[in-house]
Design an enzyme around this catalytic site. Sequence first.
Site, PDB file in Angstrom:
ATOM      1  N   ASP A 140       1.024  -1.138  -0.106  1.00 53.82           N
ATOM      2  CA  ASP A 140      -0.067   0.094  -0.071  1.00 53.82           C
ATOM      3  C   ASP A 140       1.001   1.262   0.025  1.00 53.82           C
ATOM      4  O   ASP A 140       1.987   1.087   0.595  1.00 53.82           O
ATOM      5  CB  ASP A 140      -0.844   0.007   1.301  1.00 53.82           C
ATOM      6  CG  ASP A 140      -1.891  -1.352   1.298  1.00 53.82           C
ATOM      7  OD1 ASP A 140      -2.280  -1.708   0.229  1.00 53.82           O
ATOM      8  OD2 ASP A 140      -2.370  -1.549   2.503  1.00 53.82           O
ATOM      9  N   LYS A 141       0.353   2.414  -0.440  1.00 59.59           N
ATOM     10  CA  LYS A 141       1.029   3.713  -0.494  1.00 59.59           C
ATOM     11  C   LYS A 141       1.800   4.015   0.775  1.00 59.59           C
ATOM     12  O   LYS A 141       2.929   4.209   0.805  1.00 59.59           O
ATOM     13  CB  LYS A 141       0.189   4.739  -0.721  1.00 59.59           C
ATOM     14  CG  LYS A 141       0.950   6.083  -0.963  1.00 59.59           C
ATOM     15  CD  LYS A 141      -0.326   7.311  -1.064  1.00 59.59           C
ATOM     16  CE  LYS A 141       0.261   8.644  -1.059  1.00 59.59           C
ATOM     17  NZ  LYS A 141      -0.692   9.517  -1.219  1.00 59.59           N
TER      18      LYS A 141
END
Length: 312
Positions: A140-141
Amino acid sequence: MNRLVILEVPAEDRGKRLDAWLAGEMEGISRSRVRQLLDEGLVTLFEGTRPKANYRLRGGEKIRVSLPEPARLEVRPEPITLDILYEDEDIIVVNKPQGMVVHPAPGNEHGTLVNALLYHCGDLSGINGILRPGIVHRLDKDTSGILVAAKNDAAHRGLAAQVKAHSMKRVYLALVHGTVAEPRGRIEAPIGRHPVDRQRMAVTGKNSREAITHYRVLEQFEGYSLLEVRLETGRTHQIRVHMAYLGHPVVGDPRYGPRRSPFNLPGQLLHAGCLGFNHPVRGDYLEFTAPPPPVFLQVLENLRREKRGEGK
């Protein structure tokens, strides 16, 4: 040319708001995007009327949604610094910083890991298409840590087979809310799209896939626990969803945890600290480790000082 989608409202959904219902029924379409489509007159009832977002469903009506074709993204190499842990002619292993998106998507066309990899490597495997070249697994970011990318199709197939067989070693550090009672545990709970908010995942029995997470408590603090977490499967947001399901969301997680983030964090304190796999071409086992980013380490140090009575 727009793509036409026709949906029929089941009787049991009578009384629901149209915007919430459409967001739950249409894969990859957020509620805000649904409202935009409604404002642009791209959602109509079969009798031709254009309903508003707060239209209450009667049940049985048919709804037309005219979806514009997405703009084609062009992925360009960008000179972005990479923390490279290993590289050869087949693969590259990097320590991704918190805040970096892995691959381009609408709204995140630049500054991604793929943009950086294309600049550094010149070429990547093409199995996942132009937007995700070389990407076998994702982070995820706002999850930091180790990720491997494939430079050619043979390497990509070899790595993807290990991901599918659950033989790739993936170990994370996670700081979670609350005191986790059991010193270790196994979470087996299926994960699928949230029935209303399509931007979120949830533990659900509907349109879900098997998800298994193992955890071990490393340290306990006042109101927090530091865990070592190992993925057996790799579903979207798996650790974040499973820990929230247990009642111990990851600290700083804006989507599955408290709305107000403690410690003024830029994102969740979740770090992929260990990655192990067989080289996809040579066959020998490789394992890499990387420490958490400074913001994670600083929070831990502050909690340890408070635990020792130094911060009070």
